[in-house]
Design a protein around this motif. Structure first.
Motif, mmCIF file in Angstrom:
data_model
loop_
_atom_site.group_PDB
_atom_site.id
_atom_site.type_symbol
_atom_site.label_atom_id
_atom_site.label_comp_id
_atom_site.label_asym_id
_atom_site.label_seq_id
_atom_site.Cartn_x
_atom_site.Cartn_y
_atom_site.Cartn_z
ATOM 1 N N ARG A 1 31.946 42.628 35.137
ATOM 2 C CA ARG A 1 30.300 43.197 36.048
ATOM 3 C C ARG A 1 30.101 42.002 37.010
ATOM 4 N NH1 ARG A 1 26.329 43.692 30.875
ATOM 5 N NH2 ARG A 1 25.742 41.316 31.385
ATOM 6 N N THR A 2 30.461 40.556 36.588
ATOM 7 C CA THR A 2 30.472 39.671 37.184
ATOM 8 C C THR A 2 31.490 39.926 38.941
ATOM 9 O OG1 THR A 2 32.161 38.361 36.201
ATOM 10 C CG2 THR A 2 29.428 38.082 35.525
ATOM 11 N N LYS A 3 30.819 38.813 39.915
ATOM 12 C CA LYS A 3 32.329 39.201 40.892
ATOM 13 C C LYS A 3 33.689 38.527 40.331
ATOM 14 C CE LYS A 3 30.688 39.648 45.478
ATOM 15 N NZ LYS A 3 30.466 39.440 46.788
ATOM 16 N N SER A 4 34.381 38.903 40.772
ATOM 17 C CA SER A 4 35.984 38.095 40.447
ATOM 18 C C SER A 4 36.553 37.215 40.562
ATOM 19 C CB SER A 4 36.823 39.186 40.566
ATOM 20 O OG SER A 4 37.257 39.494 42.218
ATOM 21 N N ASP A 5 36.500 36.115 40.239
ATOM 22 C CA ASP A 5 37.033 34.736 40.083
ATOM 23 C C ASP A 5 38.535 34.484 39.978
ATOM 24 O OD1 ASP A 5 37.331 32.525 40.701
ATOM 25 O OD2 ASP A 5 35.550 31.281 39.811
ATOM 26 N N GLN B 1 40.454 31.938 39.155
ATOM 27 C CA GLN B 1 40.403 30.977 38.912
ATOM 28 C C GLN B 1 40.282 31.486 37.619
ATOM 29 O OE1 GLN B 1 38.620 27.379 39.963
ATOM 30 N NE2 GLN B 1 41.381 26.595 40.159
ATOM 31 N N VAL B 2 39.227 32.442 37.233
ATOM 32 C CA VAL B 2 38.439 32.705 35.815
ATOM 33 C C VAL B 2 39.666 33.766 35.878
ATOM 34 C CG1 VAL B 2 36.569 33.650 34.746
ATOM 35 C CG2 VAL B 2 36.359 32.015 36.002
ATOM 36 N N GLU B 3 39.762 34.952 35.778
ATOM 37 C CA GLU B 3 40.913 35.881 35.748
ATOM 38 C C GLU B 3 42.038 35.459 35.281
ATOM 39 O OE1 GLU B 3 41.357 38.697 38.205
ATOM 40 O OE2 GLU B 3 38.993 39.435 38.044
ATOM 41 N N THR B 4 42.402 34.296 35.632
ATOM 42 C CA THR B 4 43.972 33.739 35.378
ATOM 43 C C THR B 4 44.271 33.096 34.141
ATOM 44 O OG1 THR B 4 44.282 32.993 37.812
ATOM 45 C CG2 THR B 4 45.650 32.563 36.014
ATOM 46 N N ALA B 5 43.117 32.612 33.757
ATOM 47 C CA ALA B 5 42.170 31.905 32.390
ATOM 48 C C ALA B 5 42.187 33.120 31.303
ATOM 49 C CB ALA B 5 41.785 30.619 32.534
ATOM 50 N N PHE B 6 41.717 33.953 32.012
ATOM 51 C CA PHE B 6 41.456 35.238 31.110
ATOM 52 C C PHE B 6 42.742 36.022 30.515
ATOM 53 C CE2 PHE B 6 40.286 39.692 30.008
ATOM 54 C CZ PHE B 6 39.607 39.575 29.142
ATOM 55 N N ASP B 7 43.612 36.065 31.971
ATOM 56 C CA ASP B 7 45.415 36.719 31.192
ATOM 57 C C ASP B 7 45.391 36.221 30.221
ATOM 58 O OD1 ASP B 7 44.103 38.798 32.788
ATOM 59 O OD2 ASP B 7 45.304 38.411 35.008
ATOM 60 N N ARG B 8 45.328 34.434 30.228
ATOM 61 C CA ARG B 8 46.677 33.763 29.586
ATOM 62 C C ARG B 8 46.106 33.678 28.460
ATOM 63 N NH1 ARG B 8 49.246 29.693 28.577
ATOM 64 N NH2 ARG B 8 47.704 27.856 27.271
ATOM 65 N N ILE C 1 47.596 57.915 29.074
ATOM 66 C CA ILE C 1 46.895 57.874 30.692
ATOM 67 C C ILE C 1 46.823 57.115 30.620
ATOM 68 C CG2 ILE C 1 46.306 58.935 32.617
ATOM 69 C CD1 ILE C 1 47.062 61.405 31.407
ATOM 70 N N ILE C 2 46.691 55.406 31.519
ATOM 71 C CA ILE C 2 45.843 54.742 31.958
ATOM 72 C C ILE C 2 45.285 54.653 33.207
ATOM 73 C CG2 ILE C 2 46.020 51.669 32.467
ATOM 74 C CD1 ILE C 2 48.421 51.722 30.735
ATOM 75 N N ASP C 3 44.341 54.252 33.575
ATOM 76 C CA ASP C 3 43.345 54.882 34.872
ATOM 77 C C ASP C 3 43.075 53.037 35.050
ATOM 78 O OD1 ASP C 3 43.234 56.934 36.065
ATOM 79 O OD2 ASP C 3 41.623 57.714 34.998
ATOM 80 N N ALA C 4 43.668 52.540 35.716
ATOM 81 C CA ALA C 4 43.490 51.309 36.951
ATOM 82 C C ALA C 4 43.152 50.865 37.678
ATOM 83 C CB ALA C 4 45.206 50.454 36.143
ATOM 84 N N ASP C 5 42.230 49.501 37.933
ATOM 85 C CA ASP C 5 42.227 49.302 39.411
ATOM 86 C C ASP C 5 43.252 48.657 39.789
ATOM 87 O OD1 ASP C 5 39.496 48.997 40.721
ATOM 88 O OD2 ASP C 5 40.647 47.505 41.275
ATOM 89 N N VAL C 6 43.831 48.244 41.248
ATOM 90 C CA VAL C 6 45.068 48.208 41.925
ATOM 91 C C VAL C 6 45.082 46.817 41.755
ATOM 92 C CG1 VAL C 6 45.449 47.967 44.110
ATOM 93 C CG2 VAL C 6 44.709 50.124 43.859
ATOM 94 N N SER C 7 43.499 45.939 41.538
ATOM 95 C CA SER C 7 43.818 44.721 41.357
ATOM 96 C C SER C 7 44.305 44.358 40.685
ATOM 97 C CB SER C 7 42.181 44.002 41.864
ATOM 98 O OG SER C 7 41.897 44.889 40.763
ATOM 99 N N GLN C 8 44.763 44.982 39.025
ATOM 100 C CA GLN C 8 45.298 44.791 38.082
ATOM 101 C C GLN C 8 46.620 44.655 38.375
ATOM 102 O OE1 GLN C 8 42.412 47.302 35.808
ATOM 103 N NE2 GLN C 8 43.382 46.493 34.494
#
Lengths: 785, 144
Positions: free
Chosen positions: A176-180, A182-189, A580-587
């Motif tokens: 929901r929030t704007k993607s950051d 660093q946050v996303e990397t941490a979250f992926d980890r 079937i997965i609908d994924a955002d290209v950013s993923q």
């Protein structure tokens, strides 16, 4: 035996920790006979186990200590400091020997003489042996396994499930929030850590199915004695691992099936002799893993089930009309054993036949997401096959909408999804029940919206937009029905938890889950739904005239036909498509040399035949071969499930496309899944064989061309063989896929027989049973050295 | 022995509940209806990555159709390992009471009799003490 030894080591070490304290406390207060008893009991247990495990040395040492302790108990000797020290030294010594046993080290037996001498020494020469207590300090610390209470494991599992749920919620909030970055990397980890932990816990809860089978020899012995029968029990595959919760859930059904087999299946010795069989009946129980399912087969060589009698009983009990029974074939009649209150047993015995029947067995198996199938030949025996998932708690499920609500069904229950909009099914009403006619087969329909919420207040007609899809489910291979739903959403892996009694009481729910959208979801119980709607087996039947043709269709593998990103129509075997997965290209981004999709807790290699767009969403198929998974990008248009065309023109060169077929007048290319997995799944661990020219040679006979070239050959090569199709060449191993025993039986040892029949007979493997084939290949490779 | 009670109000009636069993009080999130469930079950809702079963307290007492609106107060209790949200109109206060609840069963209407443990005095008023586990149990006894 190894298991017993490991258990002995773990148990001894655990008791050891507390026992030294006991003995010192007892020394301080020699009148405390309770503590002395504890120590005595420990030494006695060790001695007993040693005798059982054939550890004579350890047995001798503990025997001496036991003697001394026994004298102390009887008051024959006084607990002098020297004696207590000597006993302590023996206990320490037991610890050392146990450590050595675990590490497989040599045991130095020389010093034990001194220890034993110290025990028997009188007070006068107490100084002849220096008090041995220093070894405590330098005790090695080899504990590589500890014992953990099951409750703790369960708590860990539910903790990790909660963690997965919290992670999903966090992922929702992040989106929901704007993607950051660093946050996303941490979250992926964090996501990958959570996934890893979930795997580890799942693994920790795995238990060998042995613990389920362990009680059977005794059960069979006692029952056959009681029934005056002679039965040989053969158990195979006891090392297959299964979630321990599943093992508990299978205990009752399995016991029941074994009781039935012994009581009704296997005949008495005289009867067997007259029928020309060996006097001893044989009960075979085997477990076997294929993909993420476990198959448990219970087969007896008894009298089999009289299908006609079963039909007559069904008519007598009023379950079915005589006409209905007349039109049923053998399989359908056999399936009647799963109907409540039906038995062919002429008399109720003390062992079985008392109402708790196969219907309960079936519903128990279905409750854990499994299925059960029966085969029986009159006079030759009965075979029951149970298919159960590896684990209970995380279930792949399909989420769909009914009016304004959402529900889910375990994927393992779903046969196919048919859209009513495209005229692939038509509705028919017979005798108050609605049927869908799908490819000439008649399937009873449950209108879920009406069933759950009553008639639509707006008075919509049945054909209104509310009911647009049929989800065809089965609780058993023959018991199929369709659920009419408004919309089909996506596949998701759900952490399913039991619902409160007030909800489970409805009888149609299997539990609750929290999917990615954060709104609670109810998982439907397919068998419960059918019985709540009053659907009986007898209604789920094919139309008579074209039954033969239908069987053929349903036996053919299915394919998913879709528009690929380069505009062509392509097909892939449905069995490989997980969801079937609908994924955002950013993923999706290039990581470690290939395109990868980060999705939920995993990264998937992405295969695409044309560059992906810069923004927006991409539709991907998650393909899985049971171990590895890849994502295949497709166009977001329509994707249909249809029978896999029987004939394919094979491609000229190996590559992504295996061949081409014509479906409804237009060409369809079939993807080569083996090629995709070997190229993209990354972890296709090739053996060092490829470097050597001394590979054993494998001869392949029979089997249709497409299959043996595209699917079988890569398997064999990966196992480390050279391939030949020339029967005149020398070969180390023969794979016979001809279904006709082309190879004579003299070569037994070197022959692996494959068949296209999904439930192969003895000595054969189903040709898509990858695990079994690979295992067989490896086993023969090993046998050669 | 001192005992803490949470005093709440539903349908214009005050009642009390032993604070021991209560986890928290939250405003109701979206409640997903569960067709065919027991009559007092208004549905399920998500609470901090748990699924809770939402009970319409009034429906459990007088048998009316269960209905809980978003934002209504839910008293979250844990009963036999399941989390329930008991919907009430208003949550007043937590109070101490030294005496055990006084049994007055004959005076209650059947719906109340089934779920109540007795009466306590709170700030000069008599308030019925209700048993959450009776509130969530099946309606079978009431139907009989």
């Amino acid at each position: 035996m190894d298991d017993l030894l490991a258990e002995f080591i773990a148990e001894t070490r655990e008791t050891l920790g507390t026992i030294s304290g006991e003995i010192v406390a007892w020394e301080a207060n020699p009148k405390d006979s309770r503590r002395l008893d504890d120590v005595f009991r420990f030494v006695h247990t060790v001695k007993g186990s040693c005798g059982f495990l054939d550890l004579t040395h350890l047995q001798r040492v503990s025997h001496e200590a036991e003697n001394a302790l026994s004298d102390l108990r009887d008051g024959k000797r006084e607990p002098t400091p020297a004696l207590v020290s000597a006993i302590l030294a023996i206990i320490d010594r037991i610890g050392e020997i146990v450590d050595a046993l675990e590490l497989g080290e040599e045991i130095d037996e020389a010093i034990d003489g001194l220890l034993i001498a110290a025990l028997t020494a009188t007070e006068d020469d107490s100084d002849m042996f220096p008090v041995a207590s220093q070894s405590v300090a330098e005790r090695r610390n080899p504990a590589r396994s500890i014992r953990v209470p099951l409750e703790l494991l369960d708590r860990l599992m539910s903790g990790v499930s909660d963690l997965v749920l919290s992670r999903n919620e966090l992922s929702r909030q992040l989106r929901r929030t704007k993607s950051d970055d660093q946050v996303e990397t941490a979250f992926d980890r964090m996501s990958s850590c959570v996934a890893e932990m979930r795997d580890a816990i799942t693994w920790a809860r795995m238990q060998r199915i042995e613990s389920l089978f362990a009680a059977l020899p005794r059960l069979v012995r006692d029952l056959s004695a009681e029934l005056g029968k002679s039965v040989v029990l053969e158990i195979d595959g006891a090392d297959v691992e299964l979630d321990r919760e599943m093992i508990e859930m299978l205990r009752d059904p399995l016991t029941h099936i074994v009781r039935n087999a012994l009581d009704h299946g296997i005949e008495g010795p005289e009867e067997r002799h007259e029928a020309g069989k060996t006097r001893d009946g044989v009960l075979r129980i085997s477990a076997h893993q294929s993909g993420n399912q476990i198959q448990i087969v219970i087969a007896d060589d008894g009298r089999g089930i009289d299908q006609k009698k079963l039909g007559d009983r069904a008519v007598e009990s009023g379950n079915l009309s005589a006409d209905a029974v007349k039109t049923m074939d053998g399989r359908e009649l056999l399936d009647l054993v799963f109907q409540p209150g039906l038995s062919t047993a002429d008399a109720v015995s003390t062992v079985s036949g008392r109402g708790v029947g196969m219907d309960v067995v079936r519903s128990n198996v279905e409750r854990i997401g499994g299925t059960i199938e029966i085969e029986s030949v009159l006079g030759e025996g009965t075979k029951l096959a149970l298919f159960v998932p590896l684990t209970l708690t995380i279930i792949p499920a399909l989420i769909f909408g009914v009016r304004n609500g959402y529900y889910a069904i375990p994927r393992s229950n779903i046969d196919e999804i048919v859209s009513l909009n495209r005229g692939r099914a038509r509705m028919e009403k017979v005798g108050g029940t609605e049927f869908a006619i799908i490819r000439e087969s008649r399937v009873p329909v449950i209108r879920l919206g009406r069933m759950l919420e009553g008639e639509n207040p707006e008075g919509d007609t049945p054909e209104s937009r509310d009911d647009r899809h049929l989800v065809i489910v089965r609780s058993n291979r023959r018991e199929r029905y369709a659920i009419m739903v408004s919309a089909v959403y996506n596949h998701e892996e759900l952490v399913v938890k039991p619902a409160a009694p007030g909800i489970m009481g409805a009888g149609i729910y299997a539990g609750t889950a929290l999917p990615d959208n954060g709104l609670p979801l109810l998982l439907l119980d397919v068998a419960g739904l059918a019985s709540a709607a009053g659907i009986r087996l007898s209604l789920s039947r094919n139309t008579k005239d074209d039954r033969h043709e239908i069987e053929q269709i349903s036996a053919a593998p299915e394919a998913l036909i879709f528009g690929d990103r380069d505009g062509r129509r392509r097909a892939i075997r449905m069995a490989l498509v997980e969801r079937i997965i609908d994924a955002d290209v950013s993923q999706i981004a290039e990581r470690a040399g290939t395109l990868r999709l980060v999705w939920n807790d995993e990264t998937l290699p992405v295969v695409t035949c044309s560059p992906l767009p810069e923004t927006g969403t991409v539709r991907l198929l998650r393909l899985s071969d049971g171990n590895a998974a890849i994502a295949y990008a497709i166009e977001s248009g329509t994707a249909d499930v249809g029978p896999l065309p029987e004939t394919f023109e094979p491609a000229l060169r190996p590559g992504r496309i295996a061949g081409v077929a014509v479906v409804d007048g237009s060409p369809i290319e079939l993807l080569d899944a083996h090629y995709l997995f070997s190229e993209f799944s990354g972890n296709a661990g090739r053996r060092p064989w490829s470097a050597s020219s001394q590979k054993p040679r494998c001869l392949v006979i029979g089997g249709d061309d497409l299959w043996r070239h595209e699917l079988l050959v890569p398997l064999i090569e990966m196992a480390g063989y050279d391939i030949t199709f020339d029967a005149t060449e020398d070969s180390d191993l023969v794979i016979d896929a001809s279904d006709a025993d082309y190879v004579s039986s003299e070569l037994q040892d070197n022959v692996v027989r494959l068949t296209a029949d999904p439930s192969p007979g003895k000595g054969r493997f189903y040709r898509y049973d990858r695990t079994a084939i690979v295992d067989a290949l490896n086993a023969r490779l090993k046998a050669k050295g | 022995m001192e005992q803490l009670y949470l005093v709440a109000e539903a349908g214009g009636t005050r009642f009390a509940m032993s604070a021991d069993t209560i986890g928290s009080v939250v405003p109701a999130p979206d409640v997903i209806p569960v067709p065919r469930a027991a009559p007092m079950v208004a549905g399920v809702a998500a609470l901090r990555s748990n699924v809770i079963t939402v009970i319409d307290t009034l429906a459990a007492i007088d048998g009316r159709p269960a209905s809980v609106l978003r934002g209504q107060s839910l008293i979250v209790v844990n009963i036999v390992d399941f989390l329930y949200g008991l919907a009430v109109d208003e949550v007043h206060d937590v109070c101490e009471c030294r005496e055990l609840p006084e049994k007055l069963e004959g005076a209650f209407e059947p719906g109340w009799r089934r779920i109540s443990l007795g009466v306590i005095e709170v700030e000069g008023h008599s308030v019925a003490v209700i048993d959450p586990s009776a509130l969530i149990s099946s309606s079978a006894s009431r139907a009989a």
